[in-house]
Design a protein around this motif. Structure first.
Motif, PDB file in Angstrom:
ATOM      1  N   ASP A  65       0.815  -1.196   0.000  1.00 28.50           N
ATOM      2  CA  ASP A  65       0.000   0.000   0.000  1.00 28.50           C
ATOM      3  C   ASP A  65       0.865   1.270   0.000  1.00 28.50           C
ATOM      4  O   ASP A  65       0.421   2.337   0.399  1.00 28.50           O
ATOM      5  CB  ASP A  65      -0.936   0.011   1.220  1.00 28.50           C
ATOM      6  CG  ASP A  65      -2.188   0.835   0.945  1.00 28.50           C
ATOM      7  OD1 ASP A  65      -2.518   1.007  -0.244  1.00 28.50           O
ATOM      8  OD2 ASP A  65      -2.825   1.315   1.904  1.00 28.50           O
ATOM      9  N   ARG A  66       2.121   1.127  -0.351  1.00 31.00           N
ATOM     10  CA  ARG A  66       3.039   2.259  -0.463  1.00 31.00           C
ATOM     11  C   ARG A  66       3.604   2.251  -1.881  1.00 31.00           C
ATOM     12  O   ARG A  66       3.830   1.184  -2.448  1.00 31.00           O
ATOM     13  CB  ARG A  66       4.226   2.144   0.508  1.00 31.00           C
ATOM     14  CG  ARG A  66       3.928   1.608   1.869  1.00 31.00           C
ATOM     15  CD  ARG A  66       3.182   2.551   2.783  1.00 31.00           C
ATOM     16  NE  ARG A  66       3.864   3.792   3.050  1.00 31.00           N
ATOM     17  CZ  ARG A  66       3.235   4.972   3.095  1.00 31.00           C
ATOM     18  NH1 ARG A  66       1.969   5.045   2.832  1.00 31.00           N
ATOM     19  NH2 ARG A  66       3.899   6.054   3.399  1.00 31.00           N
ATOM     20  N   THR A  67       3.883   3.437  -2.416  1.00 32.71           N
ATOM     21  CA  THR A  67       4.464   3.471  -3.755  1.00 32.71           C
ATOM     22  C   THR A  67       5.969   3.233  -3.664  1.00 32.71           C
ATOM     23  O   THR A  67       6.545   3.246  -2.577  1.00 32.71           O
ATOM     24  CB  THR A  67       4.252   4.836  -4.416  1.00 32.71           C
ATOM     25  OG1 THR A  67       5.009   5.799  -3.681  1.00 32.71           O
ATOM     26  CG2 THR A  67       2.791   5.236  -4.421  1.00 32.71           C
ATOM     27  N   LEU A  68       6.579   3.065  -4.824  1.00 31.51           N
ATOM     28  CA  LEU A  68       8.031   2.868  -4.860  1.00 31.51           C
ATOM     29  C   LEU A  68       8.748   4.055  -4.222  1.00 31.51           C
ATOM     30  O   LEU A  68       9.713   3.895  -3.461  1.00 31.51           O
ATOM     31  CB  LEU A  68       8.482   2.693  -6.319  1.00 31.51           C
ATOM     32  CG  LEU A  68       9.973   2.538  -6.532  1.00 31.51           C
ATOM     33  CD1 LEU A  68      10.490   1.269  -5.888  1.00 31.51           C
ATOM     34  CD2 LEU A  68      10.313   2.529  -8.017  1.00 31.51           C
ATOM     35  N   ILE A  69       8.271   5.277  -4.514  1.00 29.66           N
ATOM     36  CA  ILE A  69       8.898   6.476  -3.968  1.00 29.66           C
ATOM     37  C   ILE A  69       8.786   6.498  -2.440  1.00 29.66           C
ATOM     38  O   ILE A  69       9.750   6.773  -1.732  1.00 29.66           O
ATOM     39  CB  ILE A  69       8.244   7.735  -4.576  1.00 29.66           C
ATOM     40  CG1 ILE A  69       8.391   7.756  -6.106  1.00 29.66           C
ATOM     41  CG2 ILE A  69       8.819   9.007  -3.960  1.00 29.66           C
ATOM     42  CD1 ILE A  69       9.784   7.918  -6.610  1.00 29.66           C
ATOM     43  N   ASP A  70       7.572   6.183  -1.915  1.00 29.48           N
ATOM     44  CA  ASP A  70       7.387   6.093  -0.456  1.00 29.48           C
ATOM     45  C   ASP A  70       8.434   5.167   0.152  1.00 29.48           C
ATOM     46  O   ASP A  70       9.084   5.491   1.141  1.00 29.48           O
ATOM     47  CB  ASP A  70       6.014   5.468  -0.130  1.00 29.48           C
ATOM     48  CG  ASP A  70       4.852   6.424  -0.346  1.00 29.48           C
ATOM     49  OD1 ASP A  70       5.039   7.628  -0.125  1.00 29.48           O
ATOM     50  OD2 ASP A  70       3.757   5.960  -0.718  1.00 29.48           O
ATOM     51  N   GLN A  71       8.561   3.998  -0.463  1.00 28.24           N
ATOM     52  CA  GLN A  71       9.457   2.983   0.091  1.00 28.24           C
ATOM     53  C   GLN A  71      10.910   3.417   0.033  1.00 28.24           C
ATOM     54  O   GLN A  71      11.686   3.141   0.948  1.00 28.24           O
ATOM     55  CB  GLN A  71       9.293   1.648  -0.660  1.00 28.24           C
ATOM     56  CG  GLN A  71       7.935   0.996  -0.478  1.00 28.24           C
ATOM     57  CD  GLN A  71       7.776   0.355   0.894  1.00 28.24           C
ATOM     58  OE1 GLN A  71       8.626   0.490   1.769  1.00 28.24           O
ATOM     59  NE2 GLN A  71       6.656  -0.331   1.098  1.00 28.24           N
ATOM     60  N   LEU A  72      11.277   4.113  -1.049  1.00 23.71           N
ATOM     61  CA  LEU A  72      12.672   4.565  -1.162  1.00 23.71           C
ATOM     62  C   LEU A  72      13.004   5.519  -0.016  1.00 23.71           C
ATOM     63  O   LEU A  72      14.072   5.457   0.575  1.00 23.71           O
ATOM     64  CB  LEU A  72      12.914   5.254  -2.510  1.00 23.71           C
ATOM     65  CG  LEU A  72      12.987   4.351  -3.741  1.00 23.71           C
ATOM     66  CD1 LEU A  72      13.101   5.193  -5.014  1.00 23.71           C
ATOM     67  CD2 LEU A  72      14.164   3.393  -3.663  1.00 23.71           C
ATOM     68  N   ARG A  73      12.067   6.409   0.306  1.00 23.38           N
ATOM     69  CA  ARG A  73      12.323   7.343   1.414  1.00 23.38           C
ATOM     70  C   ARG A  73      12.295   6.620   2.759  1.00 23.38           C
ATOM     71  O   ARG A  73      13.138   6.836   3.620  1.00 23.38           O
ATOM     72  CB  ARG A  73      11.276   8.457   1.391  1.00 23.38           C
ATOM     73  CG  ARG A  73      11.230   9.305   2.663  1.00 23.38           C
ATOM     74  CD  ARG A  73      11.996  10.578   2.563  1.00 23.38           C
ATOM     75  NE  ARG A  73      12.256  11.182   3.872  1.00 23.38           N
ATOM     76  CZ  ARG A  73      11.804  12.369   4.263  1.00 23.38           C
ATOM     77  NH1 ARG A  73      11.090  13.095   3.451  1.00 23.38           N
ATOM     78  NH2 ARG A  73      12.108  12.841   5.463  1.00 23.38           N
ATOM     79  N   GLU A  74      11.291   5.756   2.948  1.00 25.83           N
ATOM     80  CA  GLU A  74      11.099   5.147   4.263  1.00 25.83           C
ATOM     81  C   GLU A  74      12.177   4.119   4.594  1.00 25.83           C
ATOM     82  O   GLU A  74      12.604   4.012   5.738  1.00 25.83           O
ATOM     83  CB  GLU A  74       9.702   4.519   4.344  1.00 25.83           C
ATOM     84  CG  GLU A  74       8.624   5.600   4.442  1.00 25.83           C
ATOM     85  CD  GLU A  74       7.233   5.118   4.062  1.00 25.83           C
ATOM     86  OE1 GLU A  74       6.990   3.901   4.063  1.00 25.83           O
ATOM     87  OE2 GLU A  74       6.381   5.978   3.755  1.00 25.83           O
TER      88      GLU A  74
END
Lengths: 406, 126
Positions: A65-74
């Motif tokens: 439920d997270r985008t690739l960009i979300d995951q890269l930051r998190e």
């Protein structure tokens, strides 16, 4: 069930309609004109790579439920994240300018009015559609109108190429002449197929459309069939250019020449369809990239975002696509060489791949993120191979730009 | 005791306010050092200048420069850790996003940009 079928159908259409745009058209035409069917493998490799990356980023979004960009930051923190953010932003902005240039040139060839004058009106129209429209309007409208690019299949069939020779081109071979130019075009073709904006857009789309683990099948079929068809059309473009330009020793130095690529096969309608393909697919991609850049910034920095909300409900998001459309239109309005800009954008896109592909190998194997849907053996072999390939491309891109860029 | 990995699960996480509105990311954490007692997490910080400090001095200089050009003070929003309601894929806090400085730019653009263009405001969904 019917909803699933409709989604798959739509995904395939997105693949076909979304694949060809200014970069893949220009690089496939140049590749065919200069090296015949020999660079077919690069088109094949490009669509296979995009298939792997789209499937992975769609699965990531559907499962976590997270985008690739979300995951890269998190997962990697702000210090690392700044690299893919800045690189992705700059490269996407260059590609966006190239796409606006593509539409402008198509309109110049159709009307005789200079392309510089079209840049700002096109950016305005794109902005208006984003401002008023929803995500599905952008996604489906682009896909369905983009079907016009099937004309390249018709064109290729009409020219009766020797299909065994086309098939032979799908196996990588060494250049017989102009080695640097050959590899330069190979990398440009790869860059044109695999763009970071594409999977940023795709994984955001999965969230906009509310995907869950139930959509993993749809995701897989979409990625495979869409890229198969889309890559097939790019290959047909290369075939047409190889049959039309190579025997006549025509080197493609400007878009005006590419416009004639379908004329021997389909006469005047070929010219009209070429312009329609160029204008429509580049315009659709303009919408997608402007949104993708806004997604990157909004997700990376935690702002509210959704193309389905009123602009005032996510004003930083809507402000971002407004500004990038304007900024990207300026170089075109000032009359830069669009083909040159496209070539540079494609090589830089190819060079930018490691910063997203390498972390993806980590993310797709993280059980905290992916749960049961972590990458399997085949998925990992493909993704690691891609990561290695992207690093090789990064090292080769700049020297090849200097040696092989015309 | 169920522990929370601060760096892994909280730092850089998406912040959601009490209405599930996205309100930035956790850019920094403040530990309170107490005499005779173990330190505890006191605040979550939200703000570009905080994130910039974590990137490095050069990034801080860029953010400061931008603020000077725009003639604004860097906004830092401090959210007490007591306001944290849930830590999962996102960090949910019991505050109203619109009342914090985390949404300063959002509010400004809302008023001076989005609401001034036809079709910009109205119902939340298009």
């Amino acid at each position: 069930m019917s909803r699933k079928i409709a989604e798959v159908a739509l995904g395939v259409v997105t693949g076909i309609g979304g694949f060809l745009e200014v970069g893949s058209l220009a690089t496939a035409v140049q590749g065919g004109a200069e090296f015949g069917f020999q660079l077919g493998w690069a088109v094949l490799l490009g669509s296979a790579s995009l298939m792997v990356l789209m499937e992975a980023s769609g699965r990531l979004a559907a499962v976590s439920d997270r985008t690739l960009i979300d995951q890269l930051r998190e997962r990697f923190g702000i210090r690392f994240f700044l690299l893919p953010l800045v690189v992705g932003f700059v490269v996407s902005l260059l590609v966006l300018a190239s796409e606006i240039g593509g539409v402008s040139l198509a309109l110049q060839m159709a009307t005789g009015v200079r392309f510089q004058l079209w840049a700002l009106p096109i950016a305005f129209l794109a902005w208006l559609l984003l401002w008023r429209g929803t995500f599905s309007l952008v996604e489906n409208g682009t896909a369905i109108l983009g079907l016009v690019s099937v004309v390249f299949l018709v064109g290729a069939a009409a020219l009766h190429p020797r299909w065994t020779s086309v098939g032979a081109g799908l196996i990588p071979s060494r250049a017989t002449h102009e080695v640097a130019r050959y590899w330069y075009l190979a990398i440009s073709i790869l860059g044109a197929s695999i763009s970071p904006y594409l999977y940023a857009f795709y994984s955001s789309g999965a969230i906009e459309d509310g995907w869950t683990t139930e959509d993993l099948g749809v995701n897989r079929i979409t990625a495979v069939l869409g890229n198969l068809f889309g890559g097939g059309l790019a290959l047909m473009t290369l075939v047409v250019a190889a049959m039309v330009f190579l025997p006549r020793h025509i080197h493609v130095d400007a878009y005006e020449q590419t416009a004639l690529v379908l004329t021997p096969a389909l006469s005047h309608p070929g010219f009209v369809f070429f312009l329609a393909t160029l204008a429509i697919t580049c315009f659709g991609t303009t919408l997608e990239i402007a949104l993708a850049i806004a997604y990157m910034l909004a997700q990376g920095l935690g702002w509210p975002w959704s193309e389905n909300m009123r602009p005032a409900a996510d004003s930083r998001f809507s402000f971002t696509y407004t500004v990038v459309l304007l900024v990207a239109a300026i170089p075109i309005a000032l009359g830069v060489n669009v083909l040159g800009l496209t070539n540079i954008s494609m090589v830089l896109t190819a060079a930018s791949l490691p910063v997203t592909v390498v972390p993806m190998v980590v993310l797709m194997n993280d059980r905290d993120v992916m749960g049961k849907s972590v990458n399997g053996f085949v998925g990992n072999v493909a993704l690691v191979a891609l990561a290695v390939m992207s690093c090789v491309i990064l090292l080769a891109a700049i020297p090849l730009q200097l040696l092989g860029g015309s | 005791m169920k522990g929370v990995a601060l760096i892994h699960d909280v730092l850089d996480a998406q912040l959601l306010d009490r209405t599930q509105q996205k309100m930035g990311r956790v850019d920094g954490l403040v530990l309170e050092l107490r005499d005779g007692e173990p330190p505890r997490v006191a605040e979550l910080l939200v703000g570009g200048s905080i994130a910039a400090e974590r990137v490095g001095g050069w990034m801080t200089a860029i953010v400061r420069g931008c603020c000077r050009v725009l003639r604004i003070e860097p906004a830092v929003s401090r959210i007490p850790f007591d306001a944290v309601e849930a830590i999962g894929a996102c960090v949910e806090v019991k505050v109203d996003a619109r009342s914090t400085s985390a949404m300063r730019t959002e509010r400004w653009l809302d008023e001076h940009f989005a609401c001034r263009i036809p079709g910009g405001s109205g119902e939340e969904r298009k």
